[in-house]
Enzyme design. Structure first.
Site, PDB file in Angstrom:
ATOM      1  N   ALA A  18       0.858  -1.191   0.000  1.00  0.00           N
ATOM      2  CA  ALA A  18       0.000   0.000   0.000  1.00  0.00           C
ATOM      3  C   ALA A  18       0.888   1.232   0.000  1.00  0.00           C
ATOM      4  O   ALA A  18       1.978   1.226   0.584  1.00  0.00           O
ATOM      5  CB  ALA A  18      -0.913   0.005   1.221  1.00  0.00           C
ATOM      6  N   GLN A  52       4.119   4.357   3.274  1.00  0.00           N
ATOM      7  CA  GLN A  52       3.801   3.141   2.535  1.00  0.00           C
ATOM      8  C   GLN A  52       4.081   1.933   3.424  1.00  0.00           C
ATOM      9  O   GLN A  52       4.788   2.035   4.423  1.00  0.00           O
ATOM     10  CB  GLN A  52       4.571   3.063   1.222  1.00  0.00           C
ATOM     11  CG  GLN A  52       6.062   2.921   1.325  1.00  0.00           C
ATOM     12  CD  GLN A  52       6.726   3.013  -0.056  1.00  0.00           C
ATOM     13  OE1 GLN A  52       6.300   3.789  -0.918  1.00  0.00           O
ATOM     14  NE2 GLN A  52       7.763   2.229  -0.273  1.00  0.00           N
ATOM     15  N   LYS A 108       5.208  -0.115   8.378  1.00  0.00           N
ATOM     16  CA  LYS A 108       4.779   1.160   7.801  1.00  0.00           C
ATOM     17  C   LYS A 108       5.939   2.150   7.882  1.00  0.00           C
ATOM     18  O   LYS A 108       6.499   2.370   8.964  1.00  0.00           O
ATOM     19  CB  LYS A 108       3.563   1.697   8.563  1.00  0.00           C
ATOM     20  CG  LYS A 108       2.929   2.928   7.932  1.00  0.00           C
ATOM     21  CD  LYS A 108       1.594   3.244   8.602  1.00  0.00           C
ATOM     22  CE  LYS A 108       0.874   4.381   7.904  1.00  0.00           C
ATOM     23  NZ  LYS A 108      -0.477   4.611   8.476  1.00  0.00           N
ATOM     24  N   ASP A 164     -11.336   7.144  10.525  1.00  0.00           N
ATOM     25  CA  ASP A 164     -10.984   7.031   9.104  1.00  0.00           C
ATOM     26  C   ASP A 164     -11.497   5.693   8.577  1.00  0.00           C
ATOM     27  O   ASP A 164     -10.748   4.895   8.008  1.00  0.00           O
ATOM     28  CB  ASP A 164      -9.462   7.143   8.941  1.00  0.00           C
ATOM     29  CG  ASP A 164      -9.054   7.489   7.512  1.00  0.00           C
ATOM     30  OD1 ASP A 164      -9.931   7.893   6.726  1.00  0.00           O
ATOM     31  OD2 ASP A 164      -7.863   7.356   7.183  1.00  0.00           O
TER      32      ASP A 164
END
Length: 525
Positions: A125, A131, A150, A285
């Protein structure tokens, strides 16, 4: 550099006709004359919202994120523009894997091959802030664990600070020249965006958010939250348990796998209201990319939450405000809704409650021509926020975040089950929370929290009063009057507490005696 960036913004504004959108509402006649000259020969077929979205996309990821934040401020923006900005996608190409590996090694102080097995060079991702790479922990207490790594994008801070400085300058001019400048509070919006971005740049903060959410749902068969591996977490690198599921948007895949879709919809709403009214701490989110469903036999059909960069927090005051508003709304008690707005302190005190009540009735009454299952709580909040513009209501950021999240949750729930009755699922949470806050249990819980502090304060009151009076006599400072008033107020509160404790103790004692007497009579004891 900053000047060149400003030039790019300027030409982007001209290219997409944003100058026409903004300057048409400027009060200054000279500026309006300039607008007439600059728009000669220019024609724009696309609606203003589409042009604004395209302009933000062309300016890069920071402006895309700014547009996403703006899309949640439906109390400030027209609905058509807010809807268009909500389409902005935070998708950018990944940065080089060699750079990601170097960043991980610098942050964790060891080569990637020493820390991990199978560190995947191709990210799974990629977004504007960071990313994600998959890997396996090589050694230590988590050896063999599959993880997601991450990595924050390199050199983000200078770019962000430069763009934010330009946004602040633009906000100052917009507030000065734009007719709606004062109402829209552009400087406050940019300040809110500044905080939002810098929060996302700290991956330790995100790890802490995820850890808190995991702890909140421990023991409940509702939500899976990855474990954070703290020995591998820094402000620029986050390593957490790898959880793989099916994105919530892939409904047919889930149905084919045997997942109970209506149950999944109900549990999604249950998770949201548990976060809001039980914990006051919610994942803000919740778009389909961050919410997945496990097909692992051990956790089949359970939600998986990912990405904890944006978290909302509600105080007891906020929860009380929301619960009472929703309950009053469904009772069609618009006077109570208006009174709650005034009591919150977010409405100017000069506002007439009857006028506010009438405006709220005009917003809410049309909803009652529909079945309860067709009423959107998120839309209700959104319409109330829109009405707030007329009355200069100061909408709190945490409630705006909640409204945006509620719309996401409703959209997800109804995409799974169009017959989902959100109110039927939410009502028990609202009523339970109100009972716990207003009833004897709520009073007793608050008493337990406050009693230790008041027990410490009580013995000090005579000395504090004597000290304040002596100082006032010596210095004759008017400021001490406030101190004395505060001390006397604290003494009154303490007296009320002691009276409450005494009455509570007496009630418990009398209750115990009566219960024992009743048992003796009943059983001949």
């Amino acid at each position: 550099m900053r000047f060149l960036r400003f030039l790019k913004i300027f030409f982007t504004v001209i290219r997409f006709g944003l100058d026409e959108m903004m300057l048409s509402r400027v009060n200054d006649r000279r500026v309006r004359l300039l607008l007439r000259i600059t728009t000669i020969g220019r024609k724009f077929d696309a609606p203003p919202g589409v042009r604004l979205r395209l302009a933000l996309e062309s300016l890069g990821p920071i402006f895309v994120k700014f547009g996403q934040v703006l899309s949640t401020r439906r109390d400030l923006l027209p609905v058509d523009i807010a809807d268009e900005l909500a389409k902005l996608q935070d998708q950018v190409p990944p940065f080089e894997s060699a750079v990601a590996i170097r960043l991980v090694e610098n942050a964790l102080g060891a080569p990637v091959d020493v820390l991990f097995d199978d560190f995947e060079r191709v990210p799974v991702a990629s977004a504007s802030i960071a990313q994600v790479h998959f890997a396996t922990v090589k050694a230590g207490q988590h050896a063999g664990k599959a993880v997601a790594v991450k990595v924050l994008r390199p050199n983000m801070l200078p770019v962000i600070d430069s763009d934010l400085a330009l946004l602040r300058d633009i906000a100052v001019w917009a507030e000065r020249l734009w007719a709606d400048g004062k109402r829209l509070k552009p400087r406050e919006v940019v300040a809110e965006f500044d905080k939002y971005l810098h929060d996302e740049l700290d991956l330790m903060r995100e790890a802490a958010n995820g850890s808190q959410l995991r702890r909140n749902f421990a023991g409940l068969d509702l939500l899976l939250v990855p474990e954070m591996y703290w020995e591998f977490c820094t402000p620029t690198v986050l390593v957490m348990e790898r959880m793989v599921g099916v994105p919530i948007s892939q409904v047919e895949t889930l149905r084919a796998a045997g997942v109970d879709i209506p149950k999944l919809a109900r549990e999604g709403v249950e998770i949201f209201f548990t976060q809001v009214f039980r914990d006051g701490f919610f994942h803000a989110d919740m778009h389909p990319g961050n919410i997945q469903v496990s097909l692992d036999p051990a956790h089949f059909g359970r939600y998986i939450a990912l990405d904890f960069g944006i978290i909302g927090a509600l105080s007891d005051f906020d929860k009380n405000y929301l619960a009472q508003n929703f309950l009053a709304f469904f009772k069609r008690d618009y006077h109570r809704v208006a009174t709650l707005h005034l009591e919150s302190g977010w409405v100017p005190p000069t506002t007439r409650v009857e006028e506010l009540e009438s405006a709220i009735r005009a917003v809410c009454e049309p909803y009652f021509d529909r079945a309860l299952k067709d009423i959107s709580l998120g839309q209700v909040l959104m319409r109330l926020f829109s009405t707030s513009r007329r009355f200069n209501v100061e909408i709190q950021p945490q409630l705006v975040l909640l409204q945006k999240t509620m719309l996401n949750v409703e959209g997800l729930g109804r995409s799974l089950d169009p017959e989902l009755d959100l109110w039927k699922t939410a009502k028990p949470y609202l009523e339970r929370w109100m009972n716990e806050q207003i009833g004897l249990r709520g009073w007793y819980e608050r008493l337990k929290i406050e009693a230790p502090q008041w027990s410490k304060t009580l013995p000090q009151l005579p000395r504090l009063i004597h000290h304040a009076l002596a100082e006032r006599h010596d210095n004759k400072r008017g400021a001490n009057d406030d101190m004395i008033r505060q001390i006397l107020l604290e003494q009154k509160r303490t007296n009320r507490l002691l009276q409450g404790l005494l009455l509570f103790g007496v009630a418990v004692g009398v209750g115990a005696v009566l219960a024992r007497a009743f048992l003796a009579l009943a059983y001949g004891g």
